[in-house]
Write a protein that holds these residues in place. Structure first.
Motif, PDB file in Angstrom:
ATOM      1  N   THR A  27       0.856  -1.188   0.000  1.00  0.00           N
ATOM      2  CA  THR A  27       0.000   0.000   0.000  1.00  0.00           C
ATOM      3  C   THR A  27       0.890   1.235   0.000  1.00  0.00           C
ATOM      4  O   THR A  27       1.827   1.322   0.793  1.00  0.00           O
ATOM      5  N   TYR A  30      -3.826  -2.997   1.610  1.00  0.00           N
ATOM      6  CA  TYR A  30      -4.929  -2.601   2.485  1.00  0.00           C
ATOM      7  C   TYR A  30      -6.002  -1.874   1.669  1.00  0.00           C
ATOM      8  O   TYR A  30      -5.683  -0.970   0.885  1.00  0.00           O
ATOM      9  N   THR A  31      -7.243  -2.239   1.906  1.00  0.00           N
ATOM     10  CA  THR A  31      -8.356  -1.432   1.431  1.00  0.00           C
ATOM     11  C   THR A  31      -8.656  -0.372   2.489  1.00  0.00           C
ATOM     12  O   THR A  31      -8.123  -0.417   3.611  1.00  0.00           O
ATOM     13  N   LYS A  63      -6.688   0.155  -6.516  1.00  0.00           N
ATOM     14  CA  LYS A  63      -7.067  -0.597  -5.322  1.00  0.00           C
ATOM     15  C   LYS A  63      -7.281  -2.077  -5.618  1.00  0.00           C
ATOM     16  O   LYS A  63      -8.087  -2.727  -4.987  1.00  0.00           O
ATOM     17  N   GLU A  64      -6.538  -2.594  -6.591  1.00  0.00           N
ATOM     18  CA  GLU A  64      -6.588  -4.012  -6.902  1.00  0.00           C
ATOM     19  C   GLU A  64      -5.308  -4.672  -6.406  1.00  0.00           C
ATOM     20  O   GLU A  64      -4.218  -4.133  -6.581  1.00  0.00           O
ATOM     21  N   ALA A 123      -2.200  -1.095  -3.749  1.00  0.00           N
ATOM     22  CA  ALA A 123      -3.163  -0.028  -3.522  1.00  0.00           C
ATOM     23  C   ALA A 123      -2.387   1.287  -3.451  1.00  0.00           C
ATOM     24  O   ALA A 123      -1.365   1.374  -2.766  1.00  0.00           O
ATOM     25  N   TYR A 152      -2.978   5.417  -2.766  1.00  0.00           N
ATOM     26  CA  TYR A 152      -3.909   6.440  -2.295  1.00  0.00           C
ATOM     27  C   TYR A 152      -3.233   7.815  -2.358  1.00  0.00           C
ATOM     28  O   TYR A 152      -2.187   8.009  -1.730  1.00  0.00           O
TER      29      TYR A 152
END
Length: 245
Positions: A77, A115-116, A166-167, A171, A173
């Protein structure tokens, strides 16, 4: 009974034709394996991550990310500061860092697991980053509710925006602030003053010869005092004898 051999021949011929037709029929293509994740392409598509791309290339952190994505089953992430986030830093903040410290700053924006947003709302804080190690905790704290997520370094807190990707296994952000770790940008404790030098002593616990020479000898003083007193007594005795005679 005469029709039996003919039926067998026809059946054999039909079976042979069926096998030939199956052999000539084109096979369905196998699904193509998914290619490696291209972080550069993801950031370039976002359109506002030029400074981050330059730093990742300059410090060769891109290589570390690719190696981890290809070798780890946990994924990764990344929190990607925008160009505005870097431009809002205090002047000289990046240039004042060594190459190794710049790597640590980038690693501080990376988690060694996919992480989502929902996952990050449930984690136990602080979450170790890839900068964590013998130099300190280097952790991030996540708070929020529903679909709103905030990330804090202890010095900076910012809302996590919609994901660029987000796959699994990656991820990404965007964040509108650079996450500043206290280990790099926090107030450094004052340096302790060196202790005063201790008095040197010999192995027997006595003062050194120079120190001993500087100190008056009590033995010599007492001996000199006794000689003076004796001389006074003798002189006084002689005076008394002269008077009596």
């Amino acid at each position: 009974m005469a029709t039996t051999p003919v039926s067998l021949i026809l059946l054999s011929l039909f079976f042979s034709l069926s096998l030939h037709a199956q052999a000539q029929a084109p096979k369905a293509p196998a699904p193509a394996p998914s290619g490696p994740v291209n972080l550069t392409a993801i950031l370039e598509k976002g359109g506002q991550f030029g400074t981050l791309i330059q730093l990742l290339n300059k410090t060769q952190t891109f290589n570390q990310i690719e190696n981890q994505l290809n070798s780890s089953s946990e994924g990764m992430t990344i929190f990607a500061p925008t160009d505005n986030a870097f431009s809002n830093l205090k002047s000289g903040s990046l240039n004042g860092l060594t190459q190794q410290e710049q790597v640590q700053l980038l690693q501080y924006h990376m988690l060694s697991k996919f992480y989502t947003v929902n996952n990050l709302l449930l984690v136990s804080n602080p979450v170790p980053t890839q900068a964590s190690g013998k130099d300190g905790v280097w952790g991030l704290n996540f708070t929020g509710q529903s679909n709103q997520l905030n990330v804090s370094s202890g010095m900076v807190e910012v809302q996590v925006n919609n994901a660029l990707r987000k796959e699994f296994p990656l991820a990404v952000y965007p964040v509108d602030k650079v996450l500043l770790p206290e280990e790099l940008f926090g107030v450094k404790p004052p340096t302790a003053s060196p202790p005063a030098p201790a008095t040197k002593e010999t192995s027997s616990g006595k003062s050194s010869p120079k120190e001993a020479a500087a100190e008056p000898s009590s033995g010599k003083n007492s001996a000199g005092g006794r000689k003076v007193a004796l001389g006074l007594v003798v002189g006084l005795g002689l005076v008394c004898m002269g008077i009596l005679s």
